[in-house]
Design a protein around this motif. Structure first.
Motif, PDB file in Angstrom:
ATOM      1  N   ILE A 158       0.867  -1.176   0.000  1.00 30.57           N
ATOM      2  CA  ILE A 158       0.000   0.000   0.000  1.00 30.57           C
ATOM      3  C   ILE A 158       0.900   1.221   0.000  1.00 30.57           C
ATOM      4  O   ILE A 158       1.641   1.454   0.950  1.00 30.57           O
ATOM      5  N   VAL A 159       0.842   2.007  -1.080  1.00 35.07           N
ATOM      6  CA  VAL A 159       1.704   3.204  -1.142  1.00 35.07           C
ATOM      7  C   VAL A 159       0.898   4.492  -0.976  1.00 35.07           C
ATOM      8  O   VAL A 159       1.455   5.574  -0.853  1.00 35.07           O
ATOM      9  N   GLY A 160      -0.437   4.368  -0.932  1.00 31.87           N
ATOM     10  CA  GLY A 160      -1.300   5.524  -0.672  1.00 31.87           C
ATOM     11  C   GLY A 160      -2.641   5.002  -0.199  1.00 31.87           C
ATOM     12  O   GLY A 160      -3.097   3.951  -0.666  1.00 31.87           O
ATOM     13  N   LEU A 161      -3.259   5.717   0.756  1.00 25.61           N
ATOM     14  CA  LEU A 161      -4.535   5.240   1.305  1.00 25.61           C
ATOM     15  C   LEU A 161      -5.275   6.404   1.953  1.00 25.61           C
ATOM     16  O   LEU A 161      -4.709   7.123   2.762  1.00 25.61           O
ATOM     17  N   LYS A 162      -6.539   6.593   1.565  1.00 27.91           N
ATOM     18  CA  LYS A 162      -7.340   7.633   2.222  1.00 27.91           C
ATOM     19  C   LYS A 162      -8.830   7.343   2.088  1.00 27.91           C
ATOM     20  O   LYS A 162      -9.262   6.696   1.142  1.00 27.91           O
ATOM     21  N   ALA A 163      -9.577   7.847   3.068  1.00 24.70           N
ATOM     22  CA  ALA A 163     -11.034   7.832   2.983  1.00 24.70           C
ATOM     23  C   ALA A 163     -11.459   9.228   2.566  1.00 24.70           C
ATOM     24  O   ALA A 163     -10.883  10.215   3.020  1.00 24.70           O
ATOM     25  N   LEU A 164     -12.436   9.297   1.676  1.00 26.73           N
ATOM     26  CA  LEU A 164     -12.910  10.607   1.238  1.00 26.73           C
ATOM     27  C   LEU A 164     -14.324  10.503   0.700  1.00 26.73           C
ATOM     28  O   LEU A 164     -14.806   9.404   0.391  1.00 26.73           O
ATOM     29  N   ARG A 165     -14.948  11.638   0.587  1.00 23.66           N
ATOM     30  CA  ARG A 165     -16.246  11.738  -0.070  1.00 23.66           C
ATOM     31  C   ARG A 165     -15.965  12.387  -1.425  1.00 23.66           C
ATOM     32  O   ARG A 165     -15.422  13.490  -1.479  1.00 23.66           O
ATOM     33  N   ILE A 166     -16.294  11.724  -2.520  1.00 25.42           N
ATOM     34  CA  ILE A 166     -15.981  12.218  -3.859  1.00 25.42           C
ATOM     35  C   ILE A 166     -16.950  13.329  -4.257  1.00 25.42           C
ATOM     36  O   ILE A 166     -18.153  13.187  -4.080  1.00 25.42           O
ATOM     37  N   SER A 167     -16.400  14.424  -4.808  1.00 24.84           N
ATOM     38  CA  SER A 167     -17.258  15.508  -5.305  1.00 24.84           C
ATOM     39  C   SER A 167     -17.814  15.114  -6.672  1.00 24.84           C
ATOM     40  O   SER A 167     -17.292  14.220  -7.342  1.00 24.84           O
ATOM     41  N   LYS A 168     -18.873  15.814  -7.105  1.00 26.58           N
ATOM     42  CA  LYS A 168     -19.469  15.551  -8.409  1.00 26.58           C
ATOM     43  C   LYS A 168     -18.427  15.784  -9.515  1.00 26.58           C
ATOM     44  O   LYS A 168     -18.315  14.989 -10.452  1.00 26.58           O
ATOM     45  N   GLU A 169     -17.617  16.853  -9.366  1.00 24.53           N
ATOM     46  CA  GLU A 169     -16.590  17.177 -10.371  1.00 24.53           C
ATOM     47  C   GLU A 169     -15.575  16.042 -10.481  1.00 24.53           C
ATOM     48  O   GLU A 169     -15.199  15.641 -11.586  1.00 24.53           O
ATOM     49  N   LEU A 170     -15.104  15.552  -9.339  1.00 29.12           N
ATOM     50  CA  LEU A 170     -14.106  14.468  -9.351  1.00 29.12           C
ATOM     51  C   LEU A 170     -14.724  13.206  -9.967  1.00 29.12           C
ATOM     52  O   LEU A 170     -14.081  12.520 -10.772  1.00 29.12           O
ATOM     53  N   ALA A 171     -15.976  12.911  -9.628  1.00 33.08           N
ATOM     54  CA  ALA A 171     -16.655  11.730 -10.180  1.00 33.08           C
ATOM     55  C   ALA A 171     -16.746  11.832 -11.703  1.00 33.08           C
ATOM     56  O   ALA A 171     -16.480  10.859 -12.416  1.00 33.08           O
ATOM     57  N   GLU A 172     -17.088  13.017 -12.184  1.00 32.31           N
ATOM     58  CA  GLU A 172     -17.244  13.196 -13.634  1.00 32.31           C
ATOM     59  C   GLU A 172     -15.906  13.085 -14.353  1.00 32.31           C
ATOM     60  O   GLU A 172     -15.832  12.570 -15.468  1.00 32.31           O
TER      61      GLU A 172
ATOM     62  N   ALA B 183      -4.307   4.080 -14.884  1.00 32.73           N
ATOM     63  CA  ALA B 183      -3.707   4.065 -13.543  1.00 32.73           C
ATOM     64  C   ALA B 183      -3.004   5.394 -13.273  1.00 32.73           C
ATOM     65  O   ALA B 183      -3.211   6.016 -12.223  1.00 32.73           O
ATOM     66  N   GLU B 184      -2.213   5.849 -14.225  1.00 36.39           N
ATOM     67  CA  GLU B 184      -1.473   7.096 -14.042  1.00 36.39           C
ATOM     68  C   GLU B 184      -2.445   8.281 -13.861  1.00 36.39           C
ATOM     69  O   GLU B 184      -2.282   9.115 -12.972  1.00 36.39           O
ATOM     70  N   ARG B 185      -3.468   8.310 -14.706  1.00 37.74           N
ATOM     71  CA  ARG B 185      -4.444   9.403 -14.667  1.00 37.74           C
ATOM     72  C   ARG B 185      -5.239   9.381 -13.353  1.00 37.74           C
ATOM     73  O   ARG B 185      -5.430  10.402 -12.694  1.00 37.74           O
ATOM     74  N   GLU B 186      -5.665   8.199 -12.943  1.00 41.51           N
ATOM     75  CA  GLU B 186      -6.508   8.088 -11.748  1.00 41.51           C
ATOM     76  C   GLU B 186      -5.698   8.345 -10.473  1.00 41.51           C
ATOM     77  O   GLU B 186      -6.195   8.995  -9.541  1.00 41.51           O
ATOM     78  N   ILE B 187      -4.456   7.862 -10.423  1.00 49.86           N
ATOM     79  CA  ILE B 187      -3.608   8.139  -9.247  1.00 49.86           C
ATOM     80  C   ILE B 187      -3.443   9.651  -9.093  1.00 49.86           C
ATOM     81  O   ILE B 187      -3.599  10.204  -8.002  1.00 49.86           O
ATOM     82  N   ALA B 188      -3.195  10.346 -10.217  1.00 55.53           N
ATOM     83  CA  ALA B 188      -2.994  11.803 -10.172  1.00 55.53           C
ATOM     84  C   ALA B 188      -4.280  12.550  -9.800  1.00 55.53           C
ATOM     85  O   ALA B 188      -4.219  13.627  -9.204  1.00 55.53           O
ATOM     86  N   LEU B 189      -5.433  11.971 -10.150  1.00 56.83           N
ATOM     87  CA  LEU B 189      -6.708  12.611  -9.793  1.00 56.83           C
ATOM     88  C   LEU B 189      -6.961  12.561  -8.283  1.00 56.83           C
ATOM     89  O   LEU B 189      -7.522  13.484  -7.707  1.00 56.83           O
ATOM     90  N   PHE B 190      -6.563  11.473  -7.656  1.00 62.24           N
ATOM     91  CA  PHE B 190      -6.928  11.241  -6.253  1.00 62.24           C
ATOM     92  C   PHE B 190      -5.814  11.528  -5.255  1.00 62.24           C
ATOM     93  O   PHE B 190      -6.082  11.712  -4.071  1.00 62.24           O
ATOM     94  N   PHE B 191      -4.546  11.532  -5.702  1.00 63.16           N
ATOM     95  CA  PHE B 191      -3.436  11.701  -4.752  1.00 63.16           C
ATOM     96  C   PHE B 191      -2.436  12.746  -5.247  1.00 63.16           C
ATOM     97  O   PHE B 191      -2.106  12.776  -6.434  1.00 63.16           O
ATOM     98  N   ARG B 192      -1.971  13.572  -4.300  1.00 63.99           N
ATOM     99  CA  ARG B 192      -0.835  14.442  -4.603  1.00 63.99           C
ATOM    100  C   ARG B 192       0.430  13.609  -4.455  1.00 63.99           C
ATOM    101  O   ARG B 192       0.450  12.662  -3.652  1.00 63.99           O
ATOM    102  N   PRO B 193       1.506  13.930  -5.198  1.00 63.29           N
ATOM    103  CA  PRO B 193       2.729  13.111  -5.144  1.00 63.29           C
ATOM    104  C   PRO B 193       3.230  12.896  -3.715  1.00 63.29           C
ATOM    105  O   PRO B 193       3.677  11.796  -3.360  1.00 63.29           O
ATOM    106  N   GLU B 194       3.117  13.940  -2.861  1.00 63.06           N
ATOM    107  CA  GLU B 194       3.638  13.819  -1.485  1.00 63.06           C
ATOM    108  C   GLU B 194       2.766  12.922  -0.599  1.00 63.06           C
ATOM    109  O   GLU B 194       3.145  12.586   0.526  1.00 63.06           O
ATOM    110  N   GLU B 195       1.596  12.517  -1.079  1.00 63.07           N
ATOM    111  CA  GLU B 195       0.751  11.600  -0.306  1.00 63.07           C
ATOM    112  C   GLU B 195       1.106  10.131  -0.574  1.00 63.07           C
ATOM    113  O   GLU B 195       0.541   9.239   0.039  1.00 63.07           O
ATOM    114  N   LEU B 196       2.016   9.902  -1.515  1.00 61.11           N
ATOM    115  CA  LEU B 196       2.396   8.522  -1.858  1.00 61.11           C
ATOM    116  C   LEU B 196       3.761   8.194  -1.263  1.00 61.11           C
ATOM    117  O   LEU B 196       4.667   9.029  -1.269  1.00 61.11           O
ATOM    118  N   LEU B 197       3.898   6.979  -0.752  1.00 63.47           N
ATOM    119  CA  LEU B 197       5.173   6.565  -0.161  1.00 63.47           C
ATOM    120  C   LEU B 197       6.223   6.353  -1.239  1.00 63.47           C
ATOM    121  O   LEU B 197       5.901   5.901  -2.337  1.00 63.47           O
TER     122      LEU B 197
END
Ligand code: IDP
Length: 137
Positions: free
Chosen positions: A32-46, A123-137
């Motif tokens: 596991i190199v990144g992990l978070k709980a969140l509520r997705i916004s409509k913009e992020l979902a789209e 994978a690259e696109r989705e990782i960048a959508l949900f995580f900032r680089p500093e949030e990944l180990l």
């Protein structure tokens, strides 16, 4: 080594399946190199589901994925993208084999518990959508 983006969808979170799903990936040997709980916004979902924008199920999909908290993660390991998809099972739970996450925990296509990137580009696109680089180990 490969990284993939995985999300326990709101139905999985609501039903208390996060621990069970994480345990499967950990036991398999993924890191596991990144992990978070969140509520997705409509913009992020789209943006996340942009490829499905024209599909009839798109509005329902966006409303479902924003209906409650999710757990987003980045997993790393050999062939992580294909291996995670294999462990998830087919998109429609009726086609997902027992032993897969959807095969064991889901019955309908609109609430199928888990998302995993389909290709290295996704994978690259989705990782960048949900995580900032500093949030990944
Ligand atoms: P995947 O999640 O296995 O990658 P995709 O075809 O990318 O499958 O579809 C994304 C999500 O959209 C699915 O997991 C499912 O929740 C939803 N979905 C796909 N097809 C349908 C459908 O025909 N009706 C309702 N929801 C659908």
């Amino acid at each position: 080594m490969e990284r993939t983006f995985v999300m326990v969808k709101p139905d999985g979170f609501r039903r208390g399946l996060v621990g069970e799903i994480l345990a499967r990936f950990e036991r398999k040997g993924f890191r596991i190199v990144g992990l978070k709980a969140l509520r997705i916004s409509k913009e992020l979902a789209e943006r996340h589901y942009a490829e499905h924008r024209e599909k009839p199920f798109f509005p329902g999909l966006v409303s479902f994925i924003t209906s409650g908290p999710v757990v987003a993660m980045v997993l790393e390991g050999p062939n992580a993208i294909a291996e995670v998809r294999k462990m998830m099972g087919a998109t429609h739970p009726k086609d997902a084999l027992p032993g897969t996450i959807r095969g064991d925990y889901a019955t309908t296509i609109d609430e199928n518990v888990i998302h995993g990137s389909a290709t290295p580009e996704d994978a690259e696109r989705e990782i960048a959508l949900f995580f900032r680089p500093e949030e990944l180990l």
